[in-house]
Design a protein around this motif. Structure first.
Motif, PDB file in Angstrom:
ATOM      1  N   LEU A 190       3.271  -7.834   1.204  1.00 48.99           N
ATOM      2  CA  LEU A 190       4.212  -7.313   0.415  1.00 48.99           C
ATOM      3  C   LEU A 190       3.729  -6.532  -0.839  1.00 48.99           C
ATOM      4  O   LEU A 190       4.293  -5.165  -1.097  1.00 48.99           O
ATOM      5  N   GLY A 191       2.879  -6.888  -1.473  1.00 51.96           N
ATOM      6  CA  GLY A 191       2.353  -6.310  -2.694  1.00 51.96           C
ATOM      7  C   GLY A 191       1.865  -4.917  -2.704  1.00 51.96           C
ATOM      8  O   GLY A 191       2.371  -4.094  -3.218  1.00 51.96           O
ATOM      9  N   PHE A 192       1.149  -4.926  -1.722  1.00 53.74           N
ATOM     10  CA  PHE A 192       0.494  -3.495  -1.388  1.00 53.74           C
ATOM     11  C   PHE A 192       1.493  -2.499  -0.677  1.00 53.74           C
ATOM     12  O   PHE A 192       1.510  -1.521  -1.168  1.00 53.74           O
ATOM     13  N   GLY A 193       2.167  -2.957   0.163  1.00 53.50           N
ATOM     14  CA  GLY A 193       3.180  -2.175   0.831  1.00 53.50           C
ATOM     15  C   GLY A 193       4.154  -1.794  -0.344  1.00 53.50           C
ATOM     16  O   GLY A 193       4.578  -0.708  -0.428  1.00 53.50           O
TER      17      GLY A 193
ATOM     18  N   ILE B 132      -4.653   7.967   0.467  1.00 52.35           N
ATOM     19  CA  ILE B 132      -6.026   7.129   0.409  1.00 52.35           C
ATOM     20  C   ILE B 132      -6.096   5.943   0.071  1.00 52.35           C
ATOM     21  O   ILE B 132      -6.618   4.883   0.604  1.00 52.35           O
ATOM     22  N   LEU B 133      -5.343   5.648  -1.237  1.00 52.45           N
ATOM     23  CA  LEU B 133      -5.461   4.461  -1.769  1.00 52.45           C
ATOM     24  C   LEU B 133      -4.878   3.445  -0.755  1.00 52.45           C
ATOM     25  O   LEU B 133      -5.084   2.224  -0.670  1.00 52.45           O
ATOM     26  N   SER B 134      -3.474   3.728  -0.278  1.00 50.95           N
ATOM     27  CA  SER B 134      -2.752   2.718   0.853  1.00 50.95           C
ATOM     28  C   SER B 134      -3.849   2.510   1.665  1.00 50.95           C
ATOM     29  O   SER B 134      -3.951   1.190   2.285  1.00 50.95           O
ATOM     30  N   ILE B 135      -4.329   3.316   2.694  1.00 51.87           N
ATOM     31  CA  ILE B 135      -5.148   3.319   3.636  1.00 51.87           C
ATOM     32  C   ILE B 135      -6.164   2.208   3.153  1.00 51.87           C
ATOM     33  O   ILE B 135      -6.956   1.233   4.181  1.00 51.87           O
ATOM     34  N   PHE B 136      -6.743   2.719   2.112  1.00 55.34           N
ATOM     35  CA  PHE B 136      -8.222   1.967   1.778  1.00 55.34           C
ATOM     36  C   PHE B 136      -7.883   0.244   1.558  1.00 55.34           C
ATOM     37  O   PHE B 136      -8.390  -0.629   2.027  1.00 55.34           O
ATOM     38  N   GLU B 137      -6.898   0.051   0.887  1.00 55.82           N
ATOM     39  CA  GLU B 137      -6.113  -1.339   0.532  1.00 55.82           C
ATOM     40  C   GLU B 137      -5.653  -1.940   1.984  1.00 55.82           C
ATOM     41  O   GLU B 137      -6.026  -3.047   2.272  1.00 55.82           O
ATOM     42  N   GLY B 138      -5.375  -0.960   2.872  1.00 50.01           N
ATOM     43  CA  GLY B 138      -4.795  -1.543   3.862  1.00 50.01           C
ATOM     44  C   GLY B 138      -5.857  -2.156   4.706  1.00 50.01           C
ATOM     45  O   GLY B 138      -5.765  -3.189   5.352  1.00 50.01           O
ATOM     46  N   VAL B 139      -6.959  -1.192   4.708  1.00 47.72           N
ATOM     47  CA  VAL B 139      -8.021  -1.770   5.791  1.00 47.72           C
ATOM     48  C   VAL B 139      -8.584  -2.964   5.169  1.00 47.72           C
ATOM     49  O   VAL B 139      -8.919  -3.992   5.687  1.00 47.72           O
ATOM     50  N   VAL B 140      -9.073  -2.782   3.761  1.00 45.71           N
ATOM     51  CA  VAL B 140      -9.877  -3.902   3.147  1.00 45.71           C
ATOM     52  C   VAL B 140      -9.003  -5.303   3.118  1.00 45.71           C
ATOM     53  O   VAL B 140      -9.496  -6.236   3.518  1.00 45.71           O
ATOM     54  N   GLN B 141      -7.610  -5.045   2.727  1.00 40.99           N
ATOM     55  CA  GLN B 141      -6.846  -6.495   2.692  1.00 40.99           C
ATOM     56  C   GLN B 141      -6.606  -7.127   4.049  1.00 40.99           C
ATOM     57  O   GLN B 141      -6.594  -8.331   4.236  1.00 40.99           O
ATOM     58  N   GLY B 142      -6.360  -6.123   5.092  1.00 36.21           N
ATOM     59  CA  GLY B 142      -6.315  -6.527   6.291  1.00 36.21           C
ATOM     60  C   GLY B 142      -7.331  -7.281   7.002  1.00 36.21           C
ATOM     61  O   GLY B 142      -7.399  -8.383   7.675  1.00 36.21           O
ATOM     62  N   VAL B 143      -8.606  -6.728   6.605  1.00 35.06           N
ATOM     63  CA  VAL B 143      -9.886  -7.513   7.113  1.00 35.06           C
ATOM     64  C   VAL B 143      -9.915  -8.853   6.437  1.00 35.06           C
ATOM     65  O   VAL B 143     -10.349  -9.691   7.002  1.00 35.06           O
ATOM     66  N   ARG B 144      -9.729  -8.829   5.015  1.00 36.49           N
ATOM     67  CA  ARG B 144      -9.968  -9.939   3.982  1.00 36.49           C
ATOM     68  C   ARG B 144      -9.092 -11.108   4.629  1.00 36.49           C
ATOM     69  O   ARG B 144      -9.306 -12.192   4.477  1.00 36.49           O
ATOM     70  N   LEU B 145      -7.799 -10.834   4.868  1.00 40.65           N
ATOM     71  CA  LEU B 145      -6.896 -12.025   5.393  1.00 40.65           C
ATOM     72  C   LEU B 145      -7.378 -12.458   6.529  1.00 40.65           C
ATOM     73  O   LEU B 145      -7.031 -13.712   6.536  1.00 40.65           O
TER      74      LEU B 145
END
Lengths: 79, 619
Positions: B533-536, B577-590
């Protein structure tokens, strides 16, 4: 301009503080992890994935701040 | 689905006289991961032609690098001695190396010519003849130095009273050339060593005659060299047309022969037999046994070994999902004795990524960028595989964008559907936060269930039970919170859930021992999923702000429109770019941290069969 009541204003400030606390904590942690991570990558570029993962670990603090802020704003009827 | 391929460790005993053909048979089948045999017999060794094969491979590889690339026609694999004979007799290889040596020598000469031409240019118009600079009693030197330093330099030399003659010539705004003539026995080196000028080389054999004669010679010779270089290029092209394909075939055959020859160092031997040990996927073992028996005419024996060793990891998945396996390997390969969670990663990562992006426009742009990267990068590399995962996940971002009615921050659903989507900045926040918590509770619970299975299989009963009590704590705790804060259940059920959660916590602490500190993770990890929710939320709010402030309109003229359009595109690009980077990193991290930490050991050894992927030769 919309005028909000005192309780909503205090709730909004509280929400802001929750985010700010999380962000400052995350920043302090990430500065140390980031510099150590870059040191690792300089020596072993193949470790970039692990370094990146460790870098984002402390963001949980910010997320908790965010969740608290959302809960405050929901209960105060701001959103 | 969650299991790696079952493996059997086998020992193959076969006649030594048939070793080369049996090695070739195993190599072609590509089904056995050969390990160093532990049986107490004599070590085997590579074939005698190993060194020769190595030298020929280096020679052929080097020659191929000098030829322009050409299409390669497939050729049939040759037997070792025939291959060595063919490659050794391939005369064109020497011609290729000879042409390359000539090219290198001409390039060296050209470099010297350029340097001599430059020196001749410095002396043009000075009246000096280079042929006259050879004397038994006089010495000549020339230097380049900053124009501002000339007077200091000359002053020092005149003070030493060593010069017979000198010429100073300014060759550019800041640089001058200084020519000195002095008696051979004059003590000049001491003065020069203090001033550190850059000496011009006057000893080149090209410097003969007047400067203009040298310049003419340099121009003529360089033209000749240019012509010859073209000729060499043409000859190499011609050789490439006739030799590139056979040499590529030979290189591949030599690589295969070397692999086959080298594998013997893992074998054991007796006078009459050799022994191979390795891992074979259980499913392929019967067919391999039958084929080997038929190939050797019943002269080989395959024994299945009982062992405590951890088998290597082999996973089978459709080719288009291989990039997810690549990412798993990048993190840590699952061990063969534990649950392989890759399928969960394959399903959950695109959902998390898509949910965090939740914009049709950003999703489409991601899809385009990812597709471009996959076309421009090497299939075996990290970038390609990340881009493939990104490409598949972009489809999810588009779907979540439609559900959220977000198109670069604009709402467009009303133009083609009555579905108005989630309202991230208002009424839907409550639902989205509950949904992300549901993701968290589900994935953490699944992780604990996997942890129970893994530990139960390994015989760690106590830890296995602690995983179940942890699971109960998560589920009852979630029910208690849902009942207390969201009135999801009647108070009786809520209180019972809270009591069971407390009991589960006590049991977990009692069973986990030193790992009891992990108890806090059972609360924080499901909560951590609210980052979706936060990043979205952050991405959507920023895109709405960009739209509010910089959406271009024609009401203030074309110049304003163009200016706003550029800002609009740049800011959306940065946000994306910011959203994609966070989407990838946070998706992997979770997945890798919150989920895997409940059960995953990793550090598995990849199944590495004795095989070769032929590209330009056939078996």
């Amino acid at each position: 301009m919309a005028i909000i009541g005192m309780s909503s204003a205090i709730a909004a400030i509280g929400a802001g503080l929750a985010i700010a606390g999380g962000a400052i904590g995350t920043g302090i942690a990430q500065s140390a992890i980031g510099s150590a991570g870059l040191g690792v990558i300089a020596e072993k570029p193949d470790q970039i994935g692990m370094a990146l993962l460790f870098l984002v670990l402390p963001e949980t603090l910010l997320i908790f701040g965010f969740v608290v802020a959302i809960l405050i704003m929901l209960s105060a009827g701001i959103i | 689905m969650f299991k790696t391929e079952p493996m059997e460790k086998v020992r193959i005993i076969a006649p030594y006289s048939r070793k080369p053909s049996i090695i070739a048979f195993m190599h072609s089948h590509g089904i056995i991961d050969i390990r160093k045999s532990s049986i107490g017999l004599k070590d085997d060794y590579p074939a005698a032609d190993d060194q020769e094969l190595n030298e020929l491979l280096l020679k052929v590889s080097g020659a191929l690098k000098l030829l322009p690339k050409q299409p390669v026609a497939k050729a049939k694999h040759l037997e070792t001695r025939e291959l060595i004979g063919k490659v050794s007799g391939f005369k064109e290889i020497d011609a290729i190396y000879s042409l390359n040596a000539e090219r290198a020598s001409l390039l060296e000469e050209d470099k010297e010519l350029v340097a001599a031409g430059e020196v001749a240019g410095y002396f043009n118009g000075t009246g000096i003849d280079f042929s006259a600079l050879k004397s038994d009693i006089m010495a000549f030197k020339a230097f380049l130095l900053p124009t501002a330093a000339v007077s200091q330099f000359m002053g020092a030399l005149e003070k030493g009273n060593v010069l017979s003659d000198s010429i100073v010539r300014q060759i550019s705004k800041d640089r001058s050339m200084l020519f000195l003539a002095y008696a051979k026995d004059a003590q000049i080196n001491e003065i020069l060593s203090e001033l550190h000028p850059v000496e011009i080389d006057l000893k080149s054999p090209i410097l003969e005659g007047t400067p203009s004669a040298v310049e003419d010679y340099v121009a003529r010779r360089r033209s000749e060299i240019g012509e010859r270089m073209k000729g060499i290029g043409g000859e190499l092209s011609a050789l490439g047309s006739s030799c590139y394909s056979p040499l590529s075939n030979y290189r591949e055959m030599l690589e295969i022969e070397l692999e086959r020859s080298g594998i013997s160092s893992k074998f054991k031997r007796t006078e009459e037999t050799f022994i191979v040990e390795g891992w074979i996927p259980k499913a392929g073992l019967p067919a391999f046994q039958r084929a080997l028996e038929k190939f050797t005419g019943g002269l080989s024996y395959v024994e299945i070994l009982a062992t405590d060793e951890l088998p290597p990891t082999l996973v089978k998945r459709p080719a288009f999902l291989k990039p997810f396996d690549y990412l798993m390997e990048f993190f840590s390969l699952p061990r063969s004795d534990e649950i392989d969670p890759t399928w969960i990663f394959i399903v959950s990562f695109p959902i998390f990524y898509g949910f965090m992006i939740s914009d049709v426009g950003y999703g489409l742009a991601s899809l385009i960028f990812a597709t471009l990267i996959t076309r421009a990068t090497d299939r075996e590399g990290l970038m390609y595989n990340v881009a493939r995962v990104w490409q598949l996940s972009s489809v999810s971002a588009i779907a979540f964008g439609f559900l959220s009615n977000e198109y670069f921050g604009f709402q467009l659903n009303q133009y083609f559907t009555t579905f108005h989507g989630l309202d991230w900045t208002g009424g839907s926040v409550n639902s989205i936060i509950l949904l992300t918590l549901a993701f968290g509770i589900s994935q953490v619970s699944l992780g604990l269930l996997f942890g129970f299975i893994n530990n139960y299989r390994k015989g760690h009963a106590k830890i296995a039970v602690s995983k179940i009590t942890s699971l109960m704590l998560v589920l009852f705790g979630a029910a208690a919170v849902a009942g207390a804060f969201f009135a999801a259940f009647p108070s009786g059920i809520t209180e019972a859930a809270a009591a069971l959660a407390a009991l589960s916590a006590i049991a977990t602490i009692a069973l986990s021992g030193s790992e009891a500190a992990e108890l806090t993770n059972l609360v924080t990890h499901p909560l951590s999923y609210t980052r979706i929710l936060g990043f979205g939320f952050a991405s959507i709010i920023i895109s709405k702000l960009i739209d509010t402030a910089f959406t271009p309109t024609l009401s203030h003229g074309a110049l304003d429109f163009g200016f706003l359009l550029v800002i609009f595109i740049v800011l959306h690009f940065l946000n994306m770019i910011l959203s994609i980077f966070e989407g990838v990193v946070q998706g992997v991290r979770l997945n890798f941290i919150e989920f895997f930490s409940k059960f995953y050991t990793g550090n598995g050894t990849k199944f590495n069969p004795f095989s070769y992927r032929r590209r330009s030769s056939t078996d």
